[in-house]
Scaffold this motif. Sequence first.
Motif: not given
Length: 384
Positions: A89, A125-126, A132, A135, A233-234, A237, A314, A364-365, A369, A373
């Motif tokens: 992290v 973030l969360t 999930s 955004a 968000i960019r 992610l 990614s 981490e998703g 998710i 992706i």
Amino acid sequence: MDLALSSEQDAVQKAVRQWVDDIVVPRALGNDRAERFPQEALDGLRETGFLGLSIAEQYGGGGGDPMSYVLFIEELGRGDANVRSIVSVHLGLVAGSIERWGTPEQKSRWLPPMATGQVLGCFGLTEPDYGSNPADLQASAVPQPGGGYLLNGTKIFITNGTIAGLTLFMARTGGPGARGVSAFLVPNDTPGFAARPIHGKLGLRSCDTAELVLRDVRVGPEALLGGEEGNGIRVALTALNDGRMSLAASCTGLSQAALDTMVNYTKQRHQFGKPVAGHQLVQALLADTAVELDCSRLLTYRVADLKARGEDYSLAASKAKYYASEASVRAANACVQAHGGYGYIDSYAAGKYLRDARVTTLYEGTSQIQQLIIGRALTGISAF
Ligand code: TGC
Ligand code: FAD
């Protein structure tokens, strides 16, 4: 595993492996049982300079390449997933974002103390209602008349939350959706910033996980990361590409630990007049774990290789994270199975591996998710 490492990568792997065996492994189970933070490991990471391993040398870091970083994280994951969490992290999600998106002033202010470990990073973030789907997050950053922002909001499940000196905090500056979110570098000692530890986790019991509550926290314009408003968000992610690579490496390490433990135990334990490792069905358990471990490792090393060559990594990171996390749960579960009833007792490592592995398909998703992706990349159709 036979892999052509550079002399620098080989040196990193050997040094970290030795340090993990000396400092981390002997304390991991005791810390887990006592829900005790791995302070000796954190102190050691600071003293050895490992805590700055991937930060550029000009900021006092080790300047390690992506493969060195992955090898480092894999060894930490083998020793104790709690220790790995602190590091990936701090480095992968936070320091990496500052290196990628920061102004020269932001880099000079934050990277040197992060490289020494004087300042630890956490990633906010969360939120309680947005996991999930970040955004749609609701934390707010209201521009102030004299410049700067007023931050309000709650973040949940934040690794390093109570020990960090810096939070990468995503908050809404504009309209709805991803383009309304911005990223901020917020010192955790700013008035109005509170961190509350979360207890009672299934695994990662000695890891610091917190709820962050920000009430009228004032930051200057220099706190905005990402060049302009709307890039939050960019920023997040992009950081998660590294987070997923790092988690895949950690899961590879955990699977290795589970396999090593199974091999040792099943060679010593006797039933029906021979080592249980001599029974064919036990060998099948070992063989399946070994093959999946190789798959996890190769998928993870591919991400590091793509990153080192400046390619888009990614999708490869999502695949590696998805596979290695699910495989680590299977490896840890096999380890419990191979221990029989002793696998169910927390004086053996097998149970800890399973509890620590379990979260990796969630954060981490989630696995779902990652599947979406990967499915989107295959079809060009977004299921979100
Ligand atoms: P979308 O809103 O369409 O995209 C927003 C913008 O971001 C760009 N983008 C990416 N950029 C770089 N890398 C990626 N992987 C990117 N994915 C998207 C995208 O191009 C767009 O840019 P632009 O210029 O067009 O505006 O977002 P999306 O639809 O692509 O993503 C949706 C989804 C569900 C995949 C995403 O929201 C997601 O990944 N959700 C999962 C959330 C998550 O992983 N949270 C993890 C929190 S941190 C954590 O768990 C730490 S655990 C601690 C430990 O390891 O110990
Ligand atoms: P939800 O998003 O509510 O998901 C619930 C279920 O629905 C899951 O099974 C999910 O896969 C499924 N689901 C959701 N959407 C879809 C869809 N579109 N299609 C199919 N299925 C779907 N976050 C941070 O920001 N920073 C941290 O440092 C951090 N550390 C963490 C540490 C721990 C120990 C834990 C447990 C979590 C941490 N997290 C952190 C949060 C973590 O990233 C989130 O828990 C995760 O992203 C999932 O969000 P959620 O819990 O809200 O689940």
